[in-house]
Design a protein around this motif. Structure first.
Motif, PDB file in Angstrom:
ATOM      1  N   ALA A 183       0.836  -1.210   0.000  1.00 16.45           N
ATOM      2  CA  ALA A 183       0.000   0.000   0.000  1.00 16.45           C
ATOM      3  C   ALA A 183       0.864   1.251   0.000  1.00 16.45           C
ATOM      4  CB  ALA A 183      -0.934  -0.010   1.205  1.00 16.45           C
ATOM      5  N   LEU A 192       2.404   1.684  -3.445  1.00 16.25           N
ATOM      6  CA  LEU A 192       1.419   2.050  -4.465  1.00 16.25           C
ATOM      7  C   LEU A 192       0.955   3.507  -4.363  1.00 16.25           C
ATOM      8  CD1 LEU A 192      -0.728  -1.184  -4.739  1.00 16.25           C
ATOM      9  CD2 LEU A 192       1.013  -0.326  -6.329  1.00 16.25           C
ATOM     10  N   ARG A 193       1.501   4.262  -3.449  1.00 17.32           N
ATOM     11  CA  ARG A 193       1.215   5.698  -3.404  1.00 17.32           C
ATOM     12  C   ARG A 193       1.962   6.429  -4.512  1.00 17.32           C
ATOM     13  NH1 ARG A 193       1.768   5.243   2.731  1.00 17.32           N
ATOM     14  NH2 ARG A 193      -0.397   4.972   3.365  1.00 17.32           N
ATOM     15  N   ARG A 243       2.320   5.253 -11.311  1.00 17.85           N
ATOM     16  CA  ARG A 243       2.412   3.944 -11.963  1.00 17.85           C
ATOM     17  C   ARG A 243       3.415   4.029 -13.102  1.00 17.85           C
ATOM     18  NH1 ARG A 243      -0.217   3.691  -7.738  1.00 17.85           N
ATOM     19  NH2 ARG A 243      -2.032   2.356  -7.508  1.00 17.85           N
ATOM     20  N   ASN A 266      -0.454 -11.934 -11.037  1.00 15.79           N
ATOM     21  CA  ASN A 266       0.500 -10.825 -11.143  1.00 15.79           C
ATOM     22  C   ASN A 266       0.297 -10.037 -12.429  1.00 15.79           C
ATOM     23  OD1 ASN A 266       1.784 -11.219  -8.678  1.00 15.79           O
ATOM     24  ND2 ASN A 266       3.259 -12.652  -9.548  1.00 15.79           N
ATOM     25  N   TYR A 320      -2.878  -8.014 -11.974  1.00 18.07           N
ATOM     26  CA  TYR A 320      -2.609  -6.920 -11.043  1.00 18.07           C
ATOM     27  C   TYR A 320      -1.843  -5.801 -11.745  1.00 18.07           C
ATOM     28  CZ  TYR A 320      -1.040  -4.524  -6.822  1.00 18.07           C
ATOM     29  OH  TYR A 320      -0.798  -3.584  -5.869  1.00 18.07           O
ATOM     30  N   HIS A 321      -0.820  -6.166 -12.481  1.00 19.15           N
ATOM     31  CA  HIS A 321      -0.001  -5.196 -13.213  1.00 19.15           C
ATOM     32  C   HIS A 321      -0.880  -4.373 -14.163  1.00 19.15           C
ATOM     33  CE1 HIS A 321       3.963  -3.977 -14.891  1.00 19.15           C
ATOM     34  NE2 HIS A 321       3.286  -3.851 -16.018  1.00 19.15           N
ATOM     35  N   THR A 376      -4.290  -4.087 -14.124  1.00 19.72           N
ATOM     36  CA  THR A 376      -5.344  -3.379 -13.388  1.00 19.72           C
ATOM     37  C   THR A 376      -4.808  -2.124 -12.717  1.00 19.72           C
ATOM     38  OG1 THR A 376      -6.516  -5.444 -12.977  1.00 19.72           O
ATOM     39  CG2 THR A 376      -7.056  -3.598 -11.545  1.00 19.72           C
ATOM     40  N   GLU A 377      -3.591  -2.214 -12.184  1.00 14.38           N
ATOM     41  CA  GLU A 377      -2.984  -1.064 -11.503  1.00 14.38           C
ATOM     42  C   GLU A 377      -2.428  -0.030 -12.482  1.00 14.38           C
ATOM     43  OE1 GLU A 377      -2.783  -0.043  -8.316  1.00 14.38           O
ATOM     44  OE2 GLU A 377      -4.138  -1.675  -7.795  1.00 14.38           O
ATOM     45  N   GLY A 378      -2.481  -0.326 -13.779  1.00 20.31           N
ATOM     46  CA  GLY A 378      -2.021   0.637 -14.776  1.00 20.31           C
ATOM     47  C   GLY A 378      -0.508   0.789 -14.852  1.00 20.31           C
ATOM     48  N   MET A 379       0.206  -0.281 -14.549  1.00 22.57           N
ATOM     49  CA  MET A 379       1.663  -0.245 -14.641  1.00 22.57           C
ATOM     50  C   MET A 379       2.082  -0.253 -16.115  1.00 22.57           C
ATOM     51  SD  MET A 379       2.740  -0.732 -11.394  1.00 22.57           S
ATOM     52  CE  MET A 379       2.094  -1.413  -9.890  1.00 22.57           C
TER      53      MET A 379
END
Length: 191
Positions: free
Chosen positions: A73, A76-77, A80, A134, A137-138, A140-143
Motif C-alpha cells: 500500500a 502504491l502511493r 504507476r 501478477n 494486477y499489473h 489493473t494497476e495501470g503499470m
C-alpha cells in the motif's frame, strides 16, 4: 488426522527448513518432528502421506512469501511508472532474501516435481495462477507494459533470485540493487 492449525503451520515451517537444508530426500516425517521439536510421530498425525506433506509445505511457502499489504500500500502511493515496478522488484528480492529457506525449499519442491506428477500438477497450477494474478494486477494497476513485460520480469527475477540464493559470488551481492534496476530498465517500457 489432527486439526490444530498452529501446529500444522509449525510442522510445515519445519518441513521448509528441512527441505532448504537437506533437500527433498531428507524430508521425512521424523526429520520434520525433530526440526519442529515435537514428539516423534506428530507429523504423521498431521499429514496423510509424503505427498500431502509436500503439497501442504508448498502452500505454506507461498503463504510465507506473500507481500506485506502495508508495504505494498505504501509503495502504491507512487505514480504507476517504471520506478514503481522497480520498487516492487526490490521488495520481492528483500522478501525472498529474508526468507531464504522458503525460496530454497520451493526450488527443492520444483526439482522433486520433476519426479512426482501429482506435485508437478499442483505446483504448475499454483505458480501459473500466481503469474496470471501478477499479470492481472499489473494491468489493473495501470503499470507500464503488458503481459509480456510481466512474464519477462518473472523470468528475469527468477533467474536473478536463483543465482543470488544459490551462488551469490557469481554476480556479487554488492551490485544486486543495480542489477534489479538494470533489469527493470531493460524490460519495462518508460511510458
Amino acid at each position: 488426522m489432527a486439526q490444530n492449525p498452529a501446529r500444522r503451520a509449525a510442522l510445515t515451517d519445519a518441513a521448509i527448513d528441512v527441505l532448504a537444508r537437506e533437500g527433498a530426500r531428507g524430508l521425512t516425517f521424523r526429520a520434520v518432528d525433530v526440526q519442529a521439536g515435537v514428539p516423534t510421530g506428530t507429523a504423521s498425525n498431521y499429514f496423510a502421506n509424503r505427498d500431502d506433506l509436500l503439497d501442504q509445505t508448498a502452500r505454506q511457502i507461498h503463504h510465507r512469501l506473500v507481500p506485506d499489504p502495508a508495504v505494498i500500500a505504501d509503495l502504491l502511493r507512487a505514480p504507476r511508472d517504471r520506478a514503481l515496478v522497480g520498487a516492487l522488484m526490490h521488495d520481492l528480492m528483500r522478501r525472498i532474501t529474508a526468507d531464504r529457506a522458503g525460496y530454497l525449499a520451493m526450488l527443492e519442491l520444483r526439482l522433486e516435481a520433476t519426479r512426482r506428477p501429482g506435485l508437478r500438477a499442483a505446483l504448475t497450477g499454483t505458480i501459473r495462477d500466481e503469474l496470471e494474478a501478477n499479470i492481472a494486477y499489473h494491468l489493473t494497476e495501470g503499470m507500464p507494459g503488458g503481459r509480456e513485460t510481466v512474464v519477462a520480469l518473472y523470468l528475469a527475477m527468477t533467474g536473478l533470485i536463483l543465482e543470488h540464493l544459490t551462488l551469490p559470488e557469481v554476480l556479487g551481492a554488492d551490485g544486486l540493487g543495480a542489477l534489479i534496476d538494470s533489469l527493470v530498465e531493460q524490460i519495462v517500457p518508460a511510458a
